[in-house]
Design a protein around this motif. Structure first.
Motif, PDB file in Angstrom:
ATOM      1  N   ILE A 145      83.660  70.256 -14.261  1.00 28.21           N
ATOM      2  CA  ILE A 145      84.152  69.725 -12.987  1.00 28.21           C
ATOM      3  C   ILE A 145      83.782  70.702 -11.880  1.00 28.21           C
ATOM      4  N   GLY A 146      83.296  70.163 -10.765  1.00 32.61           N
ATOM      5  CA  GLY A 146      82.893  71.005  -9.649  1.00 32.61           C
ATOM      6  C   GLY A 146      84.064  71.780  -9.062  1.00 32.61           C
ATOM      7  N   ILE A 147      83.758  72.933  -8.472  1.00 36.84           N
ATOM      8  CA  ILE A 147      84.775  73.797  -7.860  1.00 36.84           C
ATOM      9  C   ILE A 147      84.535  73.826  -6.357  1.00 36.84           C
ATOM     10  N   ARG A 148      85.615  73.773  -5.593  1.00 34.53           N
ATOM     11  CA  ARG A 148      85.505  73.756  -4.136  1.00 34.53           C
ATOM     12  C   ARG A 148      86.253  74.957  -3.547  1.00 34.53           C
ATOM     13  N   VAL A 149      85.661  75.554  -2.524  1.00 31.96           N
ATOM     14  CA  VAL A 149      86.292  76.654  -1.793  1.00 31.96           C
ATOM     15  C   VAL A 149      86.820  76.088  -0.475  1.00 31.96           C
ATOM     16  N   MET A 150      88.149  76.117  -0.308  1.00 27.09           N
ATOM     17  CA  MET A 150      88.741  75.489   0.867  1.00 27.09           C
ATOM     18  C   MET A 150      88.927  76.479   2.019  1.00 27.09           C
ATOM     19  N   ASN A 151      89.627  77.600   1.773  1.00 30.46           N
ATOM     20  CA  ASN A 151      89.927  78.536   2.857  1.00 30.46           C
ATOM     21  C   ASN A 151      89.635  79.975   2.447  1.00 30.46           C
ATOM     22  N   LEU A 152      89.289  80.766   3.441  1.00 27.17           N
ATOM     23  CA  LEU A 152      89.207  82.215   3.298  1.00 27.17           C
ATOM     24  C   LEU A 152      90.456  82.814   3.925  1.00 27.17           C
ATOM     25  N   ARG A 153      91.165  83.662   3.171  1.00 25.01           N
ATOM     26  CA  ARG A 153      92.362  84.336   3.698  1.00 25.01           C
ATOM     27  C   ARG A 153      92.115  85.844   3.688  1.00 25.01           C
ATOM     28  N   TYR A 154      92.517  86.473   4.761  1.00 27.27           N
ATOM     29  CA  TYR A 154      92.288  87.911   4.898  1.00 27.27           C
ATOM     30  C   TYR A 154      93.556  88.572   5.429  1.00 27.27           C
ATOM     31  N   ALA A 155      93.902  89.716   4.873  1.00 32.42           N
ATOM     32  CA  ALA A 155      95.028  90.508   5.380  1.00 32.42           C
ATOM     33  C   ALA A 155      94.605  91.964   5.456  1.00 32.42           C
ATOM     34  N   ARG A 156      94.962  92.609   6.553  1.00 33.07           N
ATOM     35  CA  ARG A 156      94.668  94.042   6.719  1.00 33.07           C
ATOM     36  C   ARG A 156      96.005  94.759   6.898  1.00 33.07           C
ATOM     37  N   VAL A 157      96.237  95.742   6.056  1.00 30.39           N
ATOM     38  CA  VAL A 157      97.542  96.404   5.988  1.00 30.39           C
ATOM     39  C   VAL A 157      97.390  97.865   6.383  1.00 30.39           C
ATOM     40  N   GLY A 158      98.093  98.248   7.439  1.00 30.50           N
ATOM     41  CA  GLY A 158      98.171  99.657   7.822  1.00 30.50           C
ATOM     42  C   GLY A 158      99.392 100.267   7.157  1.00 30.50           C
ATOM     43  N   VAL A 159      99.166 101.165   6.212  1.00 29.18           N
ATOM     44  CA  VAL A 159     100.264 101.744   5.427  1.00 29.18           C
ATOM     45  C   VAL A 159     100.934 102.845   6.245  1.00 29.18           C
ATOM     46  N   ARG A 160     102.194 102.612   6.608  1.00 23.97           N
ATOM     47  CA  ARG A 160     102.943 103.604   7.389  1.00 23.97           C
ATOM     48  C   ARG A 160     103.490 104.703   6.476  1.00 23.97           C
ATOM     49  N   ASP A 173      97.470  89.023   9.195  1.00 23.77           N
ATOM     50  CA  ASP A 173      96.810  88.013   8.362  1.00 23.77           C
ATOM     51  C   ASP A 173      95.925  87.122   9.211  1.00 23.77           C
ATOM     52  N   ALA A 174      94.856  86.623   8.599  1.00 21.62           N
ATOM     53  CA  ALA A 174      93.964  85.680   9.262  1.00 21.62           C
ATOM     54  C   ALA A 174      93.452  84.686   8.229  1.00 21.62           C
ATOM     55  N   VAL A 175      93.061  83.511   8.695  1.00 18.76           N
ATOM     56  CA  VAL A 175      92.574  82.468   7.790  1.00 18.76           C
ATOM     57  C   VAL A 175      91.449  81.713   8.483  1.00 18.76           C
ATOM     58  N   GLN A 176      90.480  81.242   7.695  1.00 17.45           N
ATOM     59  CA  GLN A 176      89.421  80.368   8.195  1.00 17.45           C
ATOM     60  C   GLN A 176      89.122  79.333   7.123  1.00 17.45           C
ATOM     61  N   THR A 177      88.951  78.096   7.537  1.00 17.88           N
ATOM     62  CA  THR A 177      88.599  77.028   6.594  1.00 17.88           C
ATOM     63  C   THR A 177      87.091  77.025   6.355  1.00 17.88           C
ATOM     64  N   LEU A 178      86.695  76.971   5.060  1.00 20.04           N
ATOM     65  CA  LEU A 178      85.282  76.884   4.669  1.00 20.04           C
ATOM     66  C   LEU A 178      84.942  75.476   4.215  1.00 20.04           C
ATOM     67  N   ASN A 179      85.769  74.914   3.326  1.00 15.94           N
ATOM     68  CA  ASN A 179      85.632  73.532   2.850  1.00 15.94           C
ATOM     69  C   ASN A 179      84.219  73.230   2.355  1.00 15.94           C
TER      70      ASN A 179
END
Length: 689
Positions: free
Chosen positions: A593-608, A498-504
């Motif tokens: 009402i305005g919408i805000r994007v706070m974080n981008l979340r990413y997950a990469r799954v290697g299926v065993r 998993d990885a995350v980055q704040t966009l805000n």
């Protein structure tokens, strides 16, 4: 077969290992033969690697026969709970040394007048330097690297083994922190240097500081344990891959686990939930509530539509917050070793204090003379004292000591006879466990009557009927090997990063091209970890989500983006995904009402590669004849319960309660009015008759 001959054979075994307080459990899958078996050995408290190696020695003549070992470890969890972590220092922005101690201005007890908190890093080891980045990423004050080097040397002189570099607002611009980390790593004598922006590049200062600091404090503990373990395995001829289960239910390489040990905080319980989700899906129950009852705790989780629920963060204990995707698990102190007592007001209490495995319940005869849940089960006949637990790994139990402990500490203070007192202990314990089940179901909008209940762990099956009665669940699923379910989960789990980055950013100002580039960069970084693991995957999947909210709100909503939509993302498609998620969660959307994007979340799954769970099913015609009868005290009276060897029952066999079903890793207590049938995967499906 000699060790030399074994080493000449191609490695074909996949072994899942779960180290518990009492037993080390191993699930052994022979991929070539399509067979599975379990191995249990006593754990060696404080020397977990020794118990691990004792178990591996019983798997095969040579460790060279093992292709992959997947380990669910509680080393990091126990180190945090017992505060047995490395001496750690923090280098931070001037004026922010107390972020770790101030937390969220919360308190251990909500309504308490007093409360204490001791941070994992004392104040004299939290050092400040001149640097500053503003919230929008503007570089206000360049970092003074001479100060950084001086403070690093001071921390070394103070005996620190690990250090965390944590600067303010690095989610927006990590330039200063990267320079400081490079300077510290150049002079630090080991690899235990943690950069907060590498561990968690996400907005919210306390959560980032806490997560990164705990990672630093665990690196020497978990890293040395895993390095020693791998060295011992290699010395015994093991030439395969050593993988470690993460708190999110995926696995990672030994190297990644050593770098990011904070991601192993709920490793053991997470593996059990993954196994339960797979077993329940195969049995035709995509919705299930899992209950892991061990010696100290009862861990509950919810599986909806075949997937375990993930939480963005958890607290190992008060003030020790880890923000990393984790399987959502609620834990209460209600295990087999939970101690029963009568408080000053005359109320019967069970837990959270536990006798654990050492000295253990009174019936173990190891010196503890306070009654536990296990003592109550032994005294009431649900566990036969003359038949040792763990397939003979524990000695026969002392029912007289259980009688004495319950009589002295519960029966006499409450004015009850000893068997009624023992049943009262179980009633209180069951009520507490049912409350935990309601917490993960009813309080989160799920009707437990639409879910199956799956108990596992050494003690869960003793209480399956009681949980069904208390909560209203229609079906109980007792897996074939309840006591080694976490070890089974190790074998099943996929590799996940998993990885995350704040966009805000407001949605209307979001640079979609930049978002696509960020997704591609995270995909490349996560794929690199998959590539270096040495593990074969059947396929690779990605999960992309945005944390979003309406302007003025403080809590975000995770919005899952359609698979493969990275190249076709637009602001409008993101808006539609948010409104669909918000409407599903809250029943309406908020127009205007305005919408805000706070974080981008990413997950990469290697299926065993997966194995057919049907290998767990009993072979041949089996045995349906009972082993005998056993007297059990239930609902205020003694009853004759029929005893069965659970693993000998063939597919389709039906058992009516009252009955005791015994196996090496657990005992199933089937109450009067319930019946159980063996399904095609060897599970016991328990229902009200």
């Amino acid at each position: 077969m000699t060790a030399a001959e074994s080493s000449a054979q191609p490695a074909r075994l996949v072994v899942g290992v779960d180290v518990g307080g009492t037993f080390t459990d191993l699930f052994v899958l022979d991929e070539a033969e399509g067979t599975a078996r379990i191995v249990k050995v006593p754990s060696t408290r404080g020397e977990e690697a020794r118990g691990f190696m004792n178990g591996v020695a019983r798997v095969a003549d040579s460790a060279a026969a093992i292709a992959t070992i997947v380990h669910g470890t509680t080393v990091g969890t126990n180190a945090l709970l017992e505060r047995k972590v490395a001496r750690t220092g923090i280098i931070t922005t001037r004026g922010f040394r107390d972020v770790l101690e101030m937390r969220r201005r919360d308190r251990p007890v909500t309504w308490g007048l007093r409360g204490s908190f001791v941070p994992v890093v004392p104040r004299d080891l939290r050092r400040e330097v001149d640097e500053r980045v503003l919230a929008d990423g503007t570089l206000h004050t360049p970092v003074d690297l001479d100060q950084v080097r001086a403070e690093a040397r001071a921390l070394l002189a103070a005996g620190c083994e690990a250090v965390c570099v944590f600067f303010i607002n690095t989610y927006a611009n990590p330039a200063n922190e990267r320079l400081a980390v490079a300077a510290v790593r150049a002079l630090w004598p080991n690899a235990h240097v943690t950069s907060a922006c590498e561990v968690l590049p996400e907005i919210r200062e306390f959560e980032r500081c806490s997560t990164a600091t705990l990672n630093a404090a665990l690196q020497p503990v978990v890293g040395s344990y895993l390095a020693r373990l791998e060295s011992d395995l290699r010395a015994h001829g093991f030439d395969g891959e050593l993988l470690v289960v993460q708190s999110n239910g995926g696995v990672m390489s030994r190297q990644t686990a050593s770098e990011l040990p904070v991601r192993t905080a709920l490793s053991g319980p997470a593996a059990g939930v993954i196994a339960c989700a797979a077993i329940a899906r195969a049995a035709g129950f995509p919705n299930a509530i899992t209950g892991d009852m061990g010696g100290t705790s009862f861990d509950v989780s919810l599986v909806a539509n075949g997937e375990a629920a993930l939480a963005a963060q958890t607290a190992i204990e008060f003030g020790m917050v880890i923000r990393s995707p984790m399987i959502q698990i609620e834990t209460i102190g209600a295990g087999g070793g939970s101690i029963a007592s009568v408080d000053a007001s005359g109320m019967l209490q069970v837990g959270p204090e536990s006798a654990g495995s050492v000295p253990g319940p009174a019936c173990y005869g190891r010196g503890n003379m306070r009654p536990t849940v296990t003592d109550a089960n032994v005294l009431l006949g649900r566990i036969a004292a003359d038949r040792p637990l763990g397939g003979g790994l524990l000695a026969a139990l002392d029912i007289d000591k259980a009688h004495q402990a319950i009589d002295e500490h519960v029966a006499k203070p409450l004015g009850l006879d000893v068997h009624t007192a023992a049943e009262a202990i179980l009633t209180v314990a069951n009520a507490r466990m049912a409350g935990a089940i309601r917490l993960v179901s009813i309080e989160r909008g799920h009707d437990p009557r639409r879910f199956a209940y799956m108990p596992f762990g050494g003690g869960g099956a003793l209480h399956v009927c009681a949980m069904m009665r208390e909560v209203g669940v229609a079906t109980g699923i007792v897996p074939r090997y309840p006591g080694v379910t976490s070890a089974l989960g190790c074998v099943i789990a996929d590799m996940r990063h998993d990885a995350v980055q704040t966009l805000n950013r407001p949605l209307d100002e979001l640079d979609v091209a930049d978002l696509r580039a960020r997704i591609a960069a995270l995909a490349a970084a996560c794929q690199q970890r998959l590539d270096t693991s040495g593990v074969r995957f059947e396929e690779v999947r990605e999960i992309v989500a945005l944390d979003m909210l309406y302007a003025g709100q403080t809590h975000t909503l995770p919005v899952l983006l359609p698979a493969g939509s990275g190249s076709t993302l637009t602001r409008e498609s993101i808006r539609q995904a948010f409104e669909a998620s918000y409407g599903a969660a809250f029943g309406r959307v908020l127009a205007g009402i305005g919408i805000r994007v706070m974080n981008l979340r990413y997950a990469r799954v290697g299926v065993r590669p997966k194995f057919d769970l049907a290998v767990l099913a009993p072979e041949g015609e089996g045995r349906t004849a009972p082993l005998g009868m056993q007297r059990v005290f239930h609902a205020g009276q003694w009853r004759e319960a029929t005893r069965y060897a659970r693993l000998d029952l063939p597919v389709g066999a039906r058992v009516d309660g009252p009955a005791i079903l015994e196996q090496a890793d657990t005992t199933v207590w089937l109450e009067p009015g319930f019946h159980a049938e063996v399904d095609a995967h060897g599970n016991l499906l328990v229902r009200l008759s």
